[in-house]
Design a protein around this motif. Structure first.
Motif, PDB file in Angstrom:
ATOM      1  N   CYS A  93       7.009   8.748  -3.297  1.00 31.12           N
ATOM      2  CA  CYS A  93       5.728   8.933  -2.611  1.00 31.12           C
ATOM      3  C   CYS A  93       5.502  10.408  -2.287  1.00 31.12           C
ATOM      4  O   CYS A  93       4.412  10.955  -2.511  1.00 31.12           O
ATOM      5  N   HIS A 170       4.794   4.455   2.152  1.00 29.93           N
ATOM      6  CA  HIS A 170       4.317   4.256   0.787  1.00 29.93           C
ATOM      7  C   HIS A 170       2.802   4.091   0.759  1.00 29.93           C
ATOM      8  O   HIS A 170       2.103   4.686  -0.082  1.00 29.93           O
ATOM      9  N   CYS A 174       0.074   6.582  -1.071  1.00 30.99           N
ATOM     10  CA  CYS A 174      -0.809   6.065  -2.133  1.00 30.99           C
ATOM     11  C   CYS A 174      -2.275   6.226  -1.755  1.00 30.99           C
ATOM     12  O   CYS A 174      -3.116   6.533  -2.613  1.00 30.99           O
ATOM     13  N   TYR A 205      -2.710   3.951  -8.497  1.00 32.84           N
ATOM     14  CA  TYR A 205      -2.439   4.083  -7.063  1.00 32.84           C
ATOM     15  C   TYR A 205      -3.232   3.072  -6.244  1.00 32.84           C
ATOM     16  O   TYR A 205      -2.778   2.658  -5.165  1.00 32.84           O
ATOM     17  N   ASN A 208      -1.109   0.159  -6.256  1.00 35.49           N
ATOM     18  CA  ASN A 208      -0.012   0.350  -5.313  1.00 35.49           C
ATOM     19  C   ASN A 208      -0.425  -0.077  -3.909  1.00 35.49           C
ATOM     20  O   ASN A 208       0.393  -0.601  -3.144  1.00 35.49           O
ATOM     21  N   ALA A 240       3.233  -3.956  -8.858  1.00 30.36           N
ATOM     22  CA  ALA A 240       3.901  -2.654  -8.918  1.00 30.36           C
ATOM     23  C   ALA A 240       4.187  -2.253 -10.364  1.00 30.36           C
ATOM     24  O   ALA A 240       4.086  -1.075 -10.723  1.00 30.36           O
ATOM     25  N   SER A 243       0.987  -1.131 -11.936  1.00 28.55           N
ATOM     26  CA  SER A 243       0.669   0.170 -11.371  1.00 28.55           C
ATOM     27  C   SER A 243       1.471   1.279 -12.047  1.00 28.55           C
ATOM     28  O   SER A 243       0.930   2.332 -12.399  1.00 28.55           O
TER      29      SER A 243
END
Length: 415
Positions: A93, A170, A174, A205, A208, A240, A243
Motif C-alpha cells: 500500500c 489498505h 487504495c 484500485y 481493492n 483481490a 484487482s
C-alpha cells in the motif's frame, strides 16, 4: 455458504484463480519492466514500479493457504504468517502511494510538498507495520487458521485491532491512490496508451476497495454476533485477484502497447512499400540483400534506401509533361489531389522505366549525367508510400495513363 462446503474441484479452481494467476500476471509485468529498471536503476520512478510489483507478487505468494501453512510450520509459531502477510500488504500500500506521487509529479520533482508527502507515507506505513507485529505479540492466536483468520479472530483482543488496522491502512491507501489516478486520467495531453493504462490501474484500485469492504463487513458482522464470513473467504480473494490482474495490466499496457504499436506501424510501412519495391527490383534486376534476424526497423530502412537509390537515376527519363497530364487526368476522374499526385507519380515512374528500357545507356554515362539532368524528384522521394499504395490499384493507373496519353483528354485544373 462457507469455503469449506465447496467441492474440492471448485476449491482448487478458486485457489489458482485467487492466488497463482495474479502472481503469474504480476511477475510477467515485473519481468517486462525489469530490463528498464536494471538499465536505469537511478530512476526513482522505475524503482518504485519494480518495488510495488515485487511486493504485490509477494503478497499473493505468501497469502496462499499452502504458503501460510508452510511458514507457520517452518517457524513453529501458529499464525505467524498473519503479521507477515499483513506487513506485505501494508508495504505494498505504501509503495503504491509512493509510486503515484513520484509518477504524477515526476521523478525530478523535489518540491517541499512532494518531499513531505513521501516522508509522511514512509513514516505512517512503517509505523503501521511495527504496530502490526506488536499487536500480534500481545494477542492470543494459538489456533492455526489458513483461510478464515480475519473472521475467526475478529473478536479476539489485539488480533481484532491488528485485523482492523491492516484493513483500514489498505483501504486508505487504495482510496487515495484511486483518487489520484482518476484525477490524472482526466488531465489533458496524456498518451493514449498511458491513459488506458491509468484507467486499468484505477479500476484495479476500485476493486481493492470492494475487497476491503467485504472484509470489513464480515469482521463487523462477527462483532455484532452475525456470520457473514463468506464475504471474507469466498468473495474477497477473487476480487483481490482480479484487482491484481488489472493493476498489472495497467503497468504493462503503456509499455507493451506502445512497443507493439511501433512494431505494427513499421511492419505496415514495410508492407506498404512492397509494390514499389517490386517494381524497382524488376526494373533493375537487383534486390535488397537478405540479412538474417534483421530488425523490422532495419528492413524498412533498407527497403526505403533501395527504392530511393533507384528512383534517382530514373529522374533523367521522367517525362514532366506526362506527369502534369496524368495529374489532370486523375483529377478529371474524380480523385482527390493527394491521390491524383500519387497516381501521376506512378504513371511517370512506369513511363520512365519503359523509356530507360527503350534507350539503354552505359553505366559510365549514367553516372556522369547524374540525377540533376532529369526531373526534380524531391517530392517523389518523400511520397514513396503514397506512390506504392497507388501501384496496388493497377486498373486506376491504366485508366489515368490512357486518359493522359492524349493531351486534349487530360485538360483539367491544377490545384
Amino acid at each position: 455458504m462457507t469455503l469449506l462446503a465447496l467441492a474440492p474441484s471448485r476449491l482448487l479452481g478458486e485457489f489458482y484463480i485467487s492466488f497463482w494467476i495474479p502472481t503469474a500476471v504480476l511477475t510477467l509485468a515485473l519481468l517486462i519492466k525489469l530490463p528498464g529498471i536494471i538499465r536505469l536503476w537511478r530512476d526513482p520512478l522505475l524503482r518504485a514500479v519494480g518495488g510495488m510489483l515485487l511486493l504485490a507478487s509477494g503478497v499473493f505468494v505468501f497469502c496462499a493457504p499452502s504458503t501460510i501453512a508452510r511458514v507457520n510450520r517452518l517457524t513453529g509459531v501458529p499464525n505467524i504468517a498473519a503479521p507477515w502477510c499483513y506487513s506485505l500488504i501494508t508495504a505494498m500500500c505504501g509503495s503504491c502511494l509512493l509510486l503515484i506521487i513520484t509518477w504524477r509529479n515526476g521523478p525530478a520533482d523535489r518540491s517541499p510538498v512532494t518531499r513531505r508527502a513521501i516522508r509522511w507515507v514512509v513514516s505512517v506505513y512503517c509505523g503501521v507495520i511495527v504496530t502490526l507485529w506488536a499487536l500480534f505479540l500481545l494477542a492470543d492466536a494459538s489456533v492455526e487458521r489458513l483461510r478464515d483468520l480475519d473472521t475467526y479472530y475478529a473478536t479476539t483482543p489485539f488480533m481484532r485491532e491488528e485485523i482492523l488496522l491492516y484493513l483500514v491502512a489498505h483501504a486508505v491507501a487504495c482510496l487515495v491512490t484511486s483518487r489520484l489516478i482518476w484525477n490524472w486520467v482526466r488531465a489533458e495531453g496524456l498518451d493514449a496508451w498511458l491513459r488506458w493504462g491509468l484507467k486499468l490501474l484505477g479500476a484495479g484500485y476500485v476493486l481493492n476497495l470492494i475487497f476491503d469492504a467485504g472484509k470489513l463487513v464480515a469482521v463487523g458482522a462477527r462483532w455484532s454476533g452475525h456470520d457473514l464470513d463468506w464475504l471474507s473467504t469466498d468473495l474477497a480473494p477473487p476480487v483481490a485477484a482480479l484487482s491484481a490482474i488489472l493493476v498489472a495490466a495497467g503497468f504493462i499496457l503503456p509499455h507493451a502497447g506502445q512497443y507493439l504499436h511501433d512494431r505494427w506501424r513499421v511492419r505496415c510501412a514495410h508492407r506498404e512499400l512492397r509494390p514499389l519495391y517490386r517494381l524497382m527490383r524488376s526494373a533493375s534486376g537487383d534486390a535488397v540483400p537478405f540479412v538474417l534476424h534483421a530488425r523490422p526497423e532495419l528492413r524498412l530502412t533498407r527497403r526505403e534506401t533501395f527504392i530511393r537509390d533507384l528512383l534517382l537515376p530514373l529522374a533523367r527519363h521522367i517525362d514532366t509533361d506526362l506527369g502534369r497530364r496524368s495529374y489532370d487526368a486523375a483529377l478529371g476522374l474524380g480523385h482527390p489531389p493527394e491521390r491524383a499526385r500519387a497516381l501521376a507519380a506512378a504513371v511517370s515512374i512506369l513511363g520512365a522505366i519503359e523509356a530507360k528500357g527503350r534507350t539503354p545507356e552505359p553505366p559510365e554515362a549514367a553516372e556522369a549525367a547524374g540525377p540533376a539532368a532529369g526531373a526534380d524528384t524531391t517530392n517523389l522521394l518523400q511520397e514513396i508510400g503514397a506512390v506504392s499504395r497507388a501501384l496496388r490499384r493497377p486498373e486506376e493507373i491504366e485508366t489515368v495513363r490512357a486518359r493522359a496519353a492524349v493531351p486534349a483528354a487530360g485538360v483539367g485544373v491544377h490545384d
